[in-house]
Design a protein around this motif. Sequence first.
Motif, PDB file in Angstrom:
ATOM      1  N   ASN A  13       0.795  -1.301  -0.121  1.00  0.00           N
ATOM      2  CA  ASN A  13       0.089   0.002   0.115  1.00  0.00           C
ATOM      3  C   ASN A  13       0.777   1.347  -0.087  1.00  0.00           C
ATOM      4  OD1 ASN A  13      -2.018   1.741  -0.092  1.00  0.00           O
ATOM      5  ND2 ASN A  13      -2.668   1.258   2.221  1.00  0.00           N
ATOM      6  N   LEU A  14       0.938   2.059  -1.106  1.00  0.00           N
ATOM      7  CA  LEU A  14       1.652   3.281  -1.376  1.00  0.00           C
ATOM      8  C   LEU A  14       0.617   4.451  -1.407  1.00  0.00           C
ATOM      9  CD1 LEU A  14       3.572   1.806  -4.235  1.00  0.00           C
ATOM     10  CD2 LEU A  14       4.766   2.794  -2.297  1.00  0.00           C
ATOM     11  N   ALA A  15      -0.608   4.262  -1.336  1.00  0.00           N
ATOM     12  CA  ALA A  15      -1.677   5.226  -1.550  1.00  0.00           C
ATOM     13  C   ALA A  15      -1.630   6.225  -0.312  1.00  0.00           C
ATOM     14  CB  ALA A  15      -3.016   4.848  -1.816  1.00  0.00           C
ATOM     15  N   ALA A  16      -1.523   7.707  -0.675  1.00  0.00           N
ATOM     16  CA  ALA A  16      -1.567   8.566   0.540  1.00  0.00           C
ATOM     17  C   ALA A  16      -1.465   9.935  -0.201  1.00  0.00           C
ATOM     18  CB  ALA A  16      -0.248   8.149   1.476  1.00  0.00           C
ATOM     19  N   ILE A  17      -1.966  10.734   0.605  1.00  0.00           N
ATOM     20  CA  ILE A  17      -1.462  12.502   0.261  1.00  0.00           C
ATOM     21  C   ILE A  17      -0.214  12.430   1.287  1.00  0.00           C
ATOM     22  CG2 ILE A  17      -2.392  14.698   0.970  1.00  0.00           C
ATOM     23  CD1 ILE A  17      -4.981  14.015   0.397  1.00  0.00           C
ATOM     24  N   CYS A  18       0.834  12.836   0.570  1.00  0.00           N
ATOM     25  CA  CYS A  18       2.222  12.809   1.089  1.00  0.00           C
ATOM     26  C   CYS A  18       2.897  14.191   0.899  1.00  0.00           C
ATOM     27  CB  CYS A  18       2.742  11.470   1.153  1.00  0.00           C
ATOM     28  SG  CYS A  18       3.014  11.071  -0.596  1.00  0.00           S
ATOM     29  N   THR A  19       2.365  15.013   0.443  1.00  0.00           N
ATOM     30  CA  THR A  19       2.988  16.453   0.073  1.00  0.00           C
ATOM     31  C   THR A  19       2.684  17.439   1.152  1.00  0.00           C
ATOM     32  OG1 THR A  19       2.438  15.713  -2.188  1.00  0.00           O
ATOM     33  CG2 THR A  19       3.177  18.090  -1.994  1.00  0.00           C
ATOM     34  N   PRO A  20       3.997  17.999   1.693  1.00  0.00           N
ATOM     35  CA  PRO A  20       3.677  18.921   2.654  1.00  0.00           C
ATOM     36  C   PRO A  20       2.831  20.278   2.404  1.00  0.00           C
ATOM     37  CG  PRO A  20       6.121  18.462   2.630  1.00  0.00           C
ATOM     38  CD  PRO A  20       5.153  17.456   1.478  1.00  0.00           C
ATOM     39  N   ALA A  21       2.927  20.594   1.241  1.00  0.00           N
ATOM     40  CA  ALA A  21       1.945  21.717   0.939  1.00  0.00           C
ATOM     41  C   ALA A  21       0.271  21.384   1.162  1.00  0.00           C
ATOM     42  CB  ALA A  21       1.900  22.232  -0.627  1.00  0.00           C
ATOM     43  N   THR A  42      -3.055  22.621   4.076  1.00  0.00           N
ATOM     44  CA  THR A  42      -4.365  23.351   3.374  1.00  0.00           C
ATOM     45  C   THR A  42      -5.427  22.220   3.268  1.00  0.00           C
ATOM     46  OG1 THR A  42      -2.905  22.726   1.342  1.00  0.00           O
ATOM     47  CG2 THR A  42      -2.772  25.090   2.223  1.00  0.00           C
ATOM     48  N   ARG A  43      -5.114  20.790   3.233  1.00  0.00           N
ATOM     49  CA  ARG A  43      -5.991  20.130   3.239  1.00  0.00           C
ATOM     50  C   ARG A  43      -5.747  18.788   4.207  1.00  0.00           C
ATOM     51  NH1 ARG A  43      -4.920  17.035  -2.369  1.00  0.00           N
ATOM     52  NH2 ARG A  43      -6.688  15.992  -1.720  1.00  0.00           N
ATOM     53  N   PRO A  44      -6.001  19.471   5.618  1.00  0.00           N
ATOM     54  CA  PRO A  44      -5.928  18.633   6.556  1.00  0.00           C
ATOM     55  C   PRO A  44      -6.636  17.476   6.725  1.00  0.00           C
ATOM     56  CG  PRO A  44      -6.702  20.707   7.379  1.00  0.00           C
ATOM     57  CD  PRO A  44      -6.386  20.665   5.834  1.00  0.00           C
ATOM     58  N   PHE A  61       4.964  30.877   1.709  1.00  0.00           N
ATOM     59  CA  PHE A  61       5.069  29.926   0.822  1.00  0.00           C
ATOM     60  C   PHE A  61       3.899  28.543   0.898  1.00  0.00           C
ATOM     61  CE2 PHE A  61       7.287  25.913  -1.012  1.00  0.00           C
ATOM     62  CZ  PHE A  61       7.826  26.413  -2.273  1.00  0.00           C
ATOM     63  N   TYR A  62       3.758  28.229   2.290  1.00  0.00           N
ATOM     64  CA  TYR A  62       2.980  27.098   2.509  1.00  0.00           C
ATOM     65  C   TYR A  62       1.487  27.634   3.305  1.00  0.00           C
ATOM     66  CZ  TYR A  62       6.671  23.691   1.962  1.00  0.00           C
ATOM     67  OH  TYR A  62       7.635  22.808   1.283  1.00  0.00           O
ATOM     68  N   GLY A  63       1.363  28.749   3.703  1.00  0.00           N
ATOM     69  CA  GLY A  63       0.392  29.154   4.371  1.00  0.00           C
ATOM     70  C   GLY A  63       0.508  29.061   5.936  1.00  0.00           C
ATOM     71  N   VAL A  64      -0.409  29.472   6.557  1.00  0.00           N
ATOM     72  CA  VAL A  64      -0.425  29.362   8.210  1.00  0.00           C
ATOM     73  C   VAL A  64      -0.319  28.026   8.567  1.00  0.00           C
ATOM     74  CG1 VAL A  64      -1.586  30.209  10.223  1.00  0.00           C
ATOM     75  CG2 VAL A  64      -1.969  31.406   8.143  1.00  0.00           C
ATOM     76  N   GLY A  65       0.223  27.695   9.556  1.00  0.00           N
ATOM     77  CA  GLY A  65       0.140  26.300  10.336  1.00  0.00           C
ATOM     78  C   GLY A  65       1.180  25.274   9.753  1.00  0.00           C
ATOM     79  N   TYR A  66       2.255  25.915   8.904  1.00  0.00           N
ATOM     80  CA  TYR A  66       3.373  24.869   8.369  1.00  0.00           C
ATOM     81  C   TYR A  66       4.335  24.675   9.596  1.00  0.00           C
ATOM     82  CZ  TYR A  66       7.371  23.271   5.696  1.00  0.00           C
ATOM     83  OH  TYR A  66       8.261  22.517   5.254  1.00  0.00           O
TER      84      TYR A  66
END
Length: 388
Positions: free
Chosen positions: A94-102, A106-108, A329-334
């Motif tokens: 299983n590799l499926a994931a959201i795994c991009t810091p941006a 923004t999509r917690p 660059f990433y928004g609030v909460g990075y």
Amino acid sequence: MAAARVDLDGNPIKAMTICMIGAGGFIGSHLCEKLMTETPHKVLALDVYNDKIKHLLEPAGSHPWSDRIQFHRLNIKHDSRLEGLIKMADLTINLAAICTPADYNTRPLDTIYSNFIDALPVVKYCSENSKRLIHFSTCEVYGKTIGSFLPKDSPLRQDPEYYVLKEDASPCIFGPIEKQRWSYACAKQLIERLIYAEGAENGLEFAIVRPFNWIGPRMDFIPGIDGPSEGVPRVLACFSNNLLRHEPLKLVDGGESQRTFVYIKDAIEAVLLMIENPARVNGHIFNVGNPHNEVTVRQLAEMMIEVYSKVSGEPPLESPTVDVSSQEFYGVGYDDSDKRIPDMTIINRQLGWNPKTSLWDLLESTLTYQHRTYAEAVKQALAKPAAN
Ligand code: NAD
Ligand code: UDP
């Protein structure tokens, strides 16, 4: 006749069927390529996209491996075919994931669902049907190093005890809830704990992989070329995009964070060993990275500028880097991980695996690929008058 392939204990390796979820992504595409070109195994490749494995699938029937790979376009969130496909296979990866810091801040919700909730049925179906599982977690589960809490001038910061990350000993140190990078880390940690518990209580056969910044060709996308113009991929693709557009590389909060980068092709060798040596990996968690390739993000930028100039034949940028705040660059909460050095004891002991490729060499082959794949398209995009 070719010699029979044997595992690390000298036993012949039997051909198996692998259900690979997230096979159309960066790691999945390299793993599919390896399995098709160097092994007899079959792959049921599941993903919502297949652009990165099209070269293995098309033209239909034209490759020596065509009858060993099947693409199933499905979203594991809601598809009743999932259990049947897991049942058809000997092993699920299983590799499926959201795994991009941006995406983390923004999509917690999507991040938490994708890394925990959506992985639950996969674990359940493997456990109920007595199928092996190799699950992809992340080095992010370690969070911050102990050393990062010491005074800046403390000599203990140089002591590996305070920063080297060990699967069976290091604590997992996350920041506050409002710093949502740690929601990704926390979701990954909880699915690891659940898999471990399935192993302990119900005998699930599993291995967990913690990748430490695997990089190489086909990672993410170049914004406005093969991904959204406003999208923010991981650092390799961000810096490649800047280089292709001849613009300064953006250093978030001074580029002081440290990372170790491993070449995707080295890391895939480790995954193949895990696939083919079940008895040696069952019940283990593995760091997979290259402790010798450590740089700050600023040093990575400088090296990429030099390598790109060499492979493209273009002069290095006049203003090579620019500082940006993480909020801009990433928004609030990075928030960021300070340092990531993998301890290699367990993977060395169980599989005898070691990474081979230096950072310079892996950047040279990767940036040669980026230049060949994207330079012309970026040039054309830049030549187009901006839309009103
Ligand atoms: P990727 O984004 O390139 O690949 C993930 C793939 O999963 C994508 O193709 C995506 O379409 C697919 N996917 C996501 N949700 C899905 C769903 N609901 N149904 C079907 N398919 C779905 O990422 P990657 O770099 O290949 O990473 C793979 C795994 O490794 C992830 O679990 C990630 O957290 C982990 N990881 C990778 C790295 C790295 O260095 N690349 C570092 C840490 C962890
Ligand atoms: N980063 C940066 N500039 C960019 C993109 C990323 O300085 O254009 C930094 C980011 O803040 C982090 C590091 O590069 O410190 C690695 O980011 P990446 O997105 O690759 O993932 P991470 O290793 O943080 O999971």
